[in-house]
Design a protein around this motif. Sequence first.
Motif, PDB file in Angstrom:
ATOM      1  N   PRO A 130       0.825  -1.222   0.000  1.00 55.87           N
ATOM      2  CA  PRO A 130       0.000   0.000   0.000  1.00 55.87           C
ATOM      3  C   PRO A 130       0.849   1.257   0.000  1.00 55.87           C
ATOM      4  O   PRO A 130       1.935   1.302   0.575  1.00 55.87           O
ATOM      5  CB  PRO A 130      -0.806  -0.122   1.297  1.00 55.87           C
TER       6      PRO A 130
ATOM      7  N   SER B 143      -0.077  -2.516   5.402  1.00 54.26           N
ATOM      8  CA  SER B 143       1.183  -1.771   5.275  1.00 54.26           C
ATOM      9  C   SER B 143       2.250  -2.234   6.260  1.00 54.26           C
ATOM     10  O   SER B 143       3.386  -1.777   6.197  1.00 54.26           O
ATOM     11  CB  SER B 143       0.924  -0.274   5.476  1.00 54.26           C
TER      12      SER B 143
ATOM     13  N   VAL C  20       1.922   4.579   1.390  1.00 57.21           N
ATOM     14  CA  VAL C  20       1.827   5.202   2.715  1.00 57.21           C
ATOM     15  C   VAL C  20       2.395   6.615   2.705  1.00 57.21           C
ATOM     16  O   VAL C  20       2.599   7.201   3.766  1.00 57.21           O
ATOM     17  CB  VAL C  20       2.573   4.347   3.770  1.00 57.21           C
TER      18      VAL C  20
ATOM     19  N   LYS D 232       5.460  -3.892   4.708  1.00 60.09           N
ATOM     20  CA  LYS D 232       6.223  -2.914   3.932  1.00 60.09           C
ATOM     21  C   LYS D 232       6.972  -1.950   4.839  1.00 60.09           C
ATOM     22  O   LYS D 232       8.180  -1.702   4.664  1.00 60.09           O
ATOM     23  CB  LYS D 232       5.272  -2.168   3.008  1.00 60.09           C
TER      24      LYS D 232
ATOM     25  N   TYR E  17      -2.815   9.074   6.252  1.00 64.66           N
ATOM     26  CA  TYR E  17      -1.519   8.939   6.930  1.00 64.66           C
ATOM     27  C   TYR E  17      -0.921  10.290   7.313  1.00 64.66           C
ATOM     28  O   TYR E  17       0.227  10.351   7.746  1.00 64.66           O
ATOM     29  CB  TYR E  17      -0.517   8.218   6.016  1.00 64.66           C
TER      30      TYR E  17
ATOM     31  N   TYR F  39       1.372   2.935  11.298  1.00 66.37           N
ATOM     32  CA  TYR F  39       0.845   2.695   9.954  1.00 66.37           C
ATOM     33  C   TYR F  39      -0.088   1.479   9.935  1.00 66.37           C
ATOM     34  O   TYR F  39      -1.062   1.433   9.178  1.00 66.37           O
ATOM     35  CB  TYR F  39       1.992   2.481   8.956  1.00 66.37           C
TER      36      TYR F  39
END
Length: 484
Positions: free
Chosen positions: A31, A120, A33, A123, A39, A113
């Motif tokens: 995703p 997410s 971010v 990642k 965010y 996150y």
Amino acid sequence: MQILLTVSLLGANAIGLVVVLTLVSVVVPGPNVVTPREYWWVNFIMLPIYLALAFLIGLVYGTTRTVKGLRWAIEDREPTRREQVRTLAMPWRLTRVQILLWTVGSMLFTTAYGTINPGSIPKVAFTVVFGGITVCAFSYLLTEFALRPAAARALEAGDPRRIRMAGVMGRSLLSWLLGTGVPVIGLMIIAIASFIRRDTSSTQFAVAILALGSVTIVFGFLLTFLGGLATTAPIKNVRSGMAAIEKGELDARLQVYDGTELGELQSGFNRMADGLREREKIRDLFGRHVGTEVAEAALAKNPELGGEEREIAVFFIDLVGSTELAASQPPSEVVDLLNRFFHVVVEEVDRHEGFVNKFEGDAALAIFGAPSDIDDPCGKSLAAARCIRDRLLVEVPDCKAAIGVASGRAVAGNIGAKARFEYTVIGDPVNEAARLSELAKSIPGALVASARTIDEAKRAQGWKLGDSVTLRGRSQETQLAIPE
């Protein structure tokens, strides 16, 4: 020192941030971010606050504490054992602070996150951990370089063999692991993730491989270069010292600045140089006391008691009126006169390839043809005696010396006991030279040689034969020869 450490740590963290932003924005699949509005509070509030706190803790506090640990160097005093170990461990202690900050940041931002989008988490966790590893690697190598002057002073004050930190092998493995191993593991993780997440396109996968491959090439080279530089610099240092030793510069000394086995190598070179200087000093003193030829012969093979018969030439030189001289002048003036007198004797004997075997108060015995063979010992002994007589008249006119020169077969070797002996010659030529020296005190010119010495010499011009006399203590007559 604090400025240098701050710049080093800032540079390492800047590299880490660039790596994280690159990975999280365009490399690692998952995703987005960076740009989505949900965010915003993480990217624009939480991230700046944490970076500011990390700067204060990791840079300001860490470097300030490091400089306080170097108080002994600032005060220009010898460090204690504890201060030595602390100084050498400072690069690792600063790196541990970076590990702590990046570990806390990884957990904090992965959680932040993840609360917004659980997809997410892999990642963010991967990118922050990867960036943290890169930062810690550069932090250790750069701070080790920055603290090298302090490490050098710490190692000079103690034995590096007992306070060694990470070894060369550990440093090499660290460079490989962080420069090559971790990026390759990252590629493998991305490959595994692409199998799990079917929505990863071939373009995203290719971009990820190219990006991580570039990181591997660039940062792997930098880490390997820094590690290699830290390894080769001490070796070059030792090579330069060895070159100086080969040129005869025995006062060469290296600065010990490496805490690994290479520091032991530098310290070992200094111990070797100290031993060579001590050995050369002993050799020089030995040569001054017994003569250069005798010293070299003793160093070449183990000296033993006993001797060998050799054809030699000797002269005995003695000051005339030394008893009255000692009684009429202060001792310091007598010593100065004797030193000037013997300086001329030793210099001429050396120049004519002989050696002064004994100093006996105000007299000296010189030998030609032992312990080393020389060409024409008789001729050179006669030439040395004439040169000494002529120089004494000019350079030491306040003294008069009588010289007797003789030659023949004598025993040359080590005489004494096993625990204490000296090299000398024993035989009729020595006794004859001593008696000729006594006789020379009453002869004009104060220089007398035996006719045999003149006959045996290859070059003996300017001598005339005289009467034959029976010298004290000898049964055979000696024909005299004096300079014309």
